[in-house]
Design an enzyme around this catalytic site. Structure first.
Site, short mmCIF file in Angstrom:
data_model
loop_
_atom_site.label_atom_id
_atom_site.label_comp_id
_atom_site.label_asym_id
_atom_site.label_seq_id
_atom_site.Cartn_x
_atom_site.Cartn_y
_atom_site.Cartn_z
CG ASP A 13 -2.19 -0.51 1.12
OD1 ASP A 13 -2.57 -0.90 -0.10
OD2 ASP A 13 -2.90 -1.12 2.10
CB VAL A 14 3.63 2.42 2.23
CG1 VAL A 14 4.83 3.36 2.16
CG2 VAL A 14 2.99 2.42 3.37
#
Length: 384
Positions: A179-180
Site C-alpha cells: 500500500d505504502v
C-alpha cells in the site's frame, strides 16, 4: 499546525480531490498535502474513511475520536462528507473535479462510471485533470474486477514467499508496504503528469495497481529468477546474493551485520581477531562466501557470541563495517538521531495529534501540511 509557516510548498496552488480510502490512495494524498497542495478528502456521510474506526488506539474523545491508523495518512486534508451515489452528491464531486488538478480514487474498476465520475467523463469537462486510479489489480486483465488488500497482494505478488524462516510459515511484512509503495509510485506518476501538462495542457489517466507495484518491488529477487533461473525462497534474514548479511547472536542479544564487499569483510575479520579468514580461499570473495555460506555463518556466530551487541556496534562503526542493533518501535521513536532529524512531530495541543514527519527535506527543511488530520465533514466543498 505549529512549525509549518515557513515549510516548503512546492505544490502551492495545486488542487487535489481525494476520493480514496484506507492507505495507498490517502498516503499519496498526504504526500501531496505535505508538498503544499490543497487537498479535499471526500468521505462517506456518517462513517467516513474505513480507517477512522480501525482502533484502538484512538486520538480524540467521544464522537470526534479517530483511530491512530487514520492519523498516519490524512494530514493536511479538508474533509467533506458527500454521498457520491446520490445525484446531488455526484454533481458536487463533478463541480469540484471541474476545477481540480488531480483526482485520486481507489474504487473498483468501473464503479465510478455509474455516477459519471470516471476519468473519461471528468476529463471531458476538465481536459487537464490528472486522474489517478489506485486498485488492487489494475484497470484491465483477468483479475481487474477484484478488490485489492495489501495482505492478499503480498501473498499473491510473491513477497510472502521470500519472507520468513526457511521451511517456516510465509510471513507478511509488519507494515502494509505494498500500500505504502503504491502510494509513493502513484505520487511520482502524478508529479510527472503535472510536469507534462505544462507543455501539453492535458492530464493523464494513471493506473496504479498494487499487484504491479508488488511485482516491481521484488527487485533483485525477480531479477535473480529471470537471469539465474532459480526460484527464490524464504531465507530468514539472510541475503540471497551477499554473505555475511543477516542477523547474528551476540553475548546479550542480536545484531545485524551487513557486509557488502570484500574490504568490509577483511576489516570485520581483523576486528574479530581472525584476519586470516579474509585470505582463506573459501571466504576471500563474495562469490566464494555465498558458495560456502553455511561454514562461514557458523564461524561468525562463534565470534559474535563473544561480545555484547553495543560493543560490536561501536567497534564495527569505527571500522566502517555496516551493522546495527535491532530496535523496537519505542526505541526508534526515542532514538537521538531520529529526534535530532525532526522525524517526530510531538504536539502540546489537544487539536493536533503526534505524528511522523515527511521523510524528505527541501534545502534543509521538511515539507509539512498546515492542517492536522480532519474531523469528518469539517471542511467546505470548495477550493481555497
Amino acid at each position: 499546525m505549529t512549525g509549518t509557516a515557513n515549510a516548503p510548498r512546492p505544490l502551492a496552488g495545486v488542487r487535489v480531490l481525494d476520493l480514496s480510502r484506507v492507505l495507498a490512495g490517502p498516503w499519496s494524498g498526504q504526500i501531496l498535502a505535505d508538498y503544499g497542495a490543497d487537498v479535499i478528502k471526500v468521505e462517506r456521510p456518517g462513517a467516513g474513511d474505513d480507517t477512522r474506526a480501525w482502533g484502538p488506539p484512538w486520538w480524540g474523545e467521544g464522537e470526534q475520536r479517530v483511530a491512530a491508523y487514520f492519523v498516519c495518512a490524512n494530514r493536511g486534508k479538508r474533509s467533506v462528507a458527500i454521498d457520491i451515489a446520490s445525484e446531488t452528491g455526484a454533481a458536487q464531486v463533478r463541480e469540484l473535479a471541474r476545477e481540480a488538478d488531480v483526482l485520486l480514487e481507489n474504487y473498483k474498476v468501473g464503479q465510478l462510471a455509474k455516477y459519471g465520475l470516471d476519468c473519461a467523463s471528468l476529463q471531458a469537462v476538465n481536459p487537464g485533470l490528472v486522474y489517478c486510479s489506485v486498485t488492487g489489480y489494475g484497470q484491465d486483465g483477468p483479475l481487474a474486477h477484484k478488490a485489492g488488500y495489501d495482505f492478499a497482494i503480498q501473498a499473491e505478488g510473491g513477497l510472502m514467499s521470500i519472507t520468513g524462516d526457511p521451511g517456516g510459515e510465509p510471513q507478511k511484512v509488519g507494515v502494509a508496504v505494498t500500500d505504502v509503495m503504491t502510494g509513493l509510485y502513484a505520487t511520482t506518476a502524478i508529479l510527472a503528469a503535472l510536469h507534462e501538462r505544462r507543455s501539453t495542457g492535458r492530464g493523464r489517466h494513471i493506473d496504479a495497481a498494487l499487484l504491479d507495484v508488488q511485482v516491481a518491488m521484488l527487485a533483485n529477487q525477480a531479477s535473480n529468477r529471470l537471469i539465474g533461473g532459480r526460484t527464490p525462497t524464504r531465507m530468514g534474514n539472510a541475503h540471497p546474493n551477499i554473505v555475511p548479511y543477516q542477523v547474528f547472536a551476540t553475548r546479550d542479544g542480536q545484531m545485524v551485520l551487513a557486509v557488502g564487499n570484500d574490504g568490509q569483510f577483511a576489516r570485520f575479520c581483523e576486528l574479530a581477531g581472525h584476519a586470516e579468514m579474509a585470505r582463506d580461499e573459501r571466504f576471500a570473495t563474495n562469490q566464494a562466501r555465498v558458495a560456502n555460506r553455511a561454514a562461514l555463518i557458523a564461524l561468525i556466530t562463534s565470534w559474535t557470541l563473544q561480545r555484547d551487541t553495543q560493543e560490536w556496534v561501536d567497534a564495527l562503526d569505527r571500522a566502517a563495517v555496516p551493522c546495527a542493533p535491532i530496535l523496537d518501535v519505542d526505541q526508534v521513536l526515542e532514538h537521538p538521531h531520529v529526534v535530532a532529524r525532526g522525524m517526530r512531530l510531538d504536539s502540546a495541543s489537544a487539536d493536533v495529534p503526534p505524528m511522523i514527519a515527511h521523510p524528505v527535506r527541501f534545502d534543509g527543511q521538511r515539507p509539512q501540511a498546515g492542517l492536522p488530520p480532519p474531523a469528518l465533514d469539517s471542511g467546505t466543498p470548495a477550493w481555497l
